[in-house]
Design an enzyme around this catalytic site. Structure first.
Site, PDB file in Angstrom:
ATOM      1  CE1 TYR A  99      -3.635   2.578   0.548  1.00 11.10           C
ATOM      2  CE2 TYR A  99      -2.371   3.328   2.436  1.00 11.10           C
ATOM      3  CZ  TYR A  99      -3.405   3.514   1.543  1.00 11.10           C
ATOM      4  OH  TYR A  99      -4.208   4.622   1.630  1.00 11.10           O
ATOM      5  CG  ASP A 112       5.834   3.664   0.929  1.00 13.71           C
ATOM      6  OD1 ASP A 112       6.134   4.347   1.932  1.00 13.71           O
ATOM      7  OD2 ASP A 112       4.665   3.539   0.503  1.00 13.71           O
ATOM      8  CE  LYS A 137       0.970   4.841   8.467  1.00 12.03           C
ATOM      9  NZ  LYS A 137       1.016   4.129   7.225  1.00 12.03           N
TER      10      LYS A 137
END
Ligand SMILES: *Cc1c(COP(=O)(O)O)cnc(C)c1O
Length: 427
Positions: free
Chosen positions: A144, A238, A266
């Site tokens: 994702y 990523d 995050k």
């Protein structure tokens, strides 16, 4: 357990917000039941509107590595707020966070801040296309990378490696430049390079955390590096989730493979909305205003968000043992879970990377998305709801990763393992 307050709040929210939530995974749809509405967080714990307390293994889906209301982060944010919420002009807090990131991630010589992981990845891909002058990208099933159009793809029919949109509203014309390969399967990536001579980049979660926790094999990542070099494509890691979680210096120090571009999010925001992407000075020079690849943001590098990020990263760097302490606790949690599963004859596979942990109710080792799908979904749902009753908040989907924060003590881990024993006995 009384959850009437949450039930009422959910009914109200559903009248006002689609599905009652502002990010779909929060809706508990894959486990059934009502999402808990949270009143506050305190250290390792979440407290819902009915006053129930839970040990939190979700931590806002990764950012809160020091748990809720960490003193250093909280006071840095309050101090920043008192100086103004946003200026639309540069501040030194941005350079401070940039310096932290550049000193920790060897492939990064320059970095640009944005406000979410989605934005970081979207911009990194534009940069890769602008730098190489090519249009196609390769992504992996089960990874994702946020919700931008060209990344919402699923496998096409038959032998095609070109992806189809996985969401209505995404024109097929937008995803025809996204080729889909299988995680940990180098032949599927080679096929992409046979099907297209216009590949700008491969994007991968080197430690995948969005199909459960599934790390890439070292050899696989090394082979991706070789393919990229051979075809003049860039390799993007990523690390929006794994950055500062699996390791303090990024996946390249764990795997030995160096990416060209890294995306972060995050943890670098310490709980505030921050994303970032960084690369060598040569690649970053293509970005506006130095270069022609356009990218911008009204609230990018927001001073309050930067203050939270700086406090979090300063704390991580100053307490060098923190990563090994967290990793030790993740290992203990998963070892205890495995022990209890064996005791109750429940098939279970567990994985740990730093403060990230993952488990599948499955008999097979999980190497890719197809494997992950073979997980016993029904058992997971029951596990999830019974653990909530015991006061433990796990991610409400078996395709998510769990997180340990510094606020989760050894005693809490041992108590969680006792709860596994009880819950597995009832499954
Ligand atoms: C969470 C995540 C994103 C998206 O970040 P948002 O801040 O939710 O937009 C992108 N990539 C990975 C690997 C993630 O885990």
């Amino acid at each position: 357990m009384n959850t009437q307050g949450s039930q009422k709040a959910f009914e109200e929210a559903k009248n006002l917000i689609p599905g009652g939530v502002n990010s779909p995974v929060r809706a508990f749809s894959s486990v059934g039941g009502t999402p808990l509405f949270i009143k506050e967080g305190k250290g390792a714990r979440l407290i819902d509107v009915d006053g129930n307390e839970y040990v939190d293994f979700v931590q806002s889906w990764g950012p809160l590595i020091f748990g809720h209301r960490d003193e250093a982060i909280e006071s840095a944010v309050i101090d920043a707020v008192k100086h103004g919420l946003s200026f639309g002009a540069p501040t030194t807090a941005e350079s401070e966070l940039a310096e932290h990131i550049i000193s920790l991630f060897e492939p990064i010589e320059k970095v640009r801040f944005v406000s979410s992981g989605t934005e970081a990845v979207m911009s990194a891909i534009r940069l890769a296309r602008g730098f190489t002058g090519k249009d196609d990208i390769v992504k992996f099933e089960g990874c994702y990378h946020g919700h931008s159009d060209s990344l919402l793809v699923q496998a096409g029919s038959g032998l095609a490696t070109f992806g189809n949109p996985s969401s209505p509203g995404v024109p097929a014309d937008f995803t025809k430049h996204t080729l889909l390969a299988k995680y940990n399967d180098i032949d599927s990536v080679k096929k992409c390079f046979e099907d297209s001579d216009d590949i700008a980049c491969i994007i991968i979660e080197p430690i995948a955390g969005n199909m459960g926790l599934v790390p890439a094999d070292k050899d696989f990542l090394a082979a991706l590096r070789k393919l990229c070099d051979k075809h003049n494509a860039l390799l993007i890691f990523d690390e929006v989730m794994s950055g500062f979680r699996a390791n303090l210096h990024g996946a390249q120090t764990l795997t030995g493979t160096k990416p060209d571009i890294i995306t972060l999010g995050k943890v670098i925001g310490g709980g505030m909305p921050v994303g970032a992407f960084g690369a060598s000075s040569e690649i970053m020079a293509k970005l506006s205003p130095d270069g022609p690849v356009y990218q911008a943001g009204t609230l990018s590098g927001n001073p309050v968000a930067m203050a939270a990020g700086n406090a979090a990263i300063t704390k991580l760097k100053s307490f060098a043992r923190v990563m090994s302490v967290l990793e030790h606790r993740s290992h203990r949690l998963m070892a205890g879970m495995q022990e209890m599963a064996t005791k109750h004859n429940i098939p279970l596979k567990t994985t740990v990377r730093g403060s990230m942990f993952g488990f599948f109710f499955s008999e097979i080792d999980v190497k890719n998305f197809d494997d992950a799908m073979k997980n016993d979904q029904d058992r997971f749902s029951k596990f999830h709801s019974k653990m909530l009753d015991e006061g433990y908040y796990f991610a409400c989907s078996s395709f998510e990763t769990g997180f340990i924060s510094t606020a989760i003590t050894d005693d809490m881990i041992e108590d969680t393992i006792k709860a596994f024993d009880k819950v597995f006995g009832e499954l």
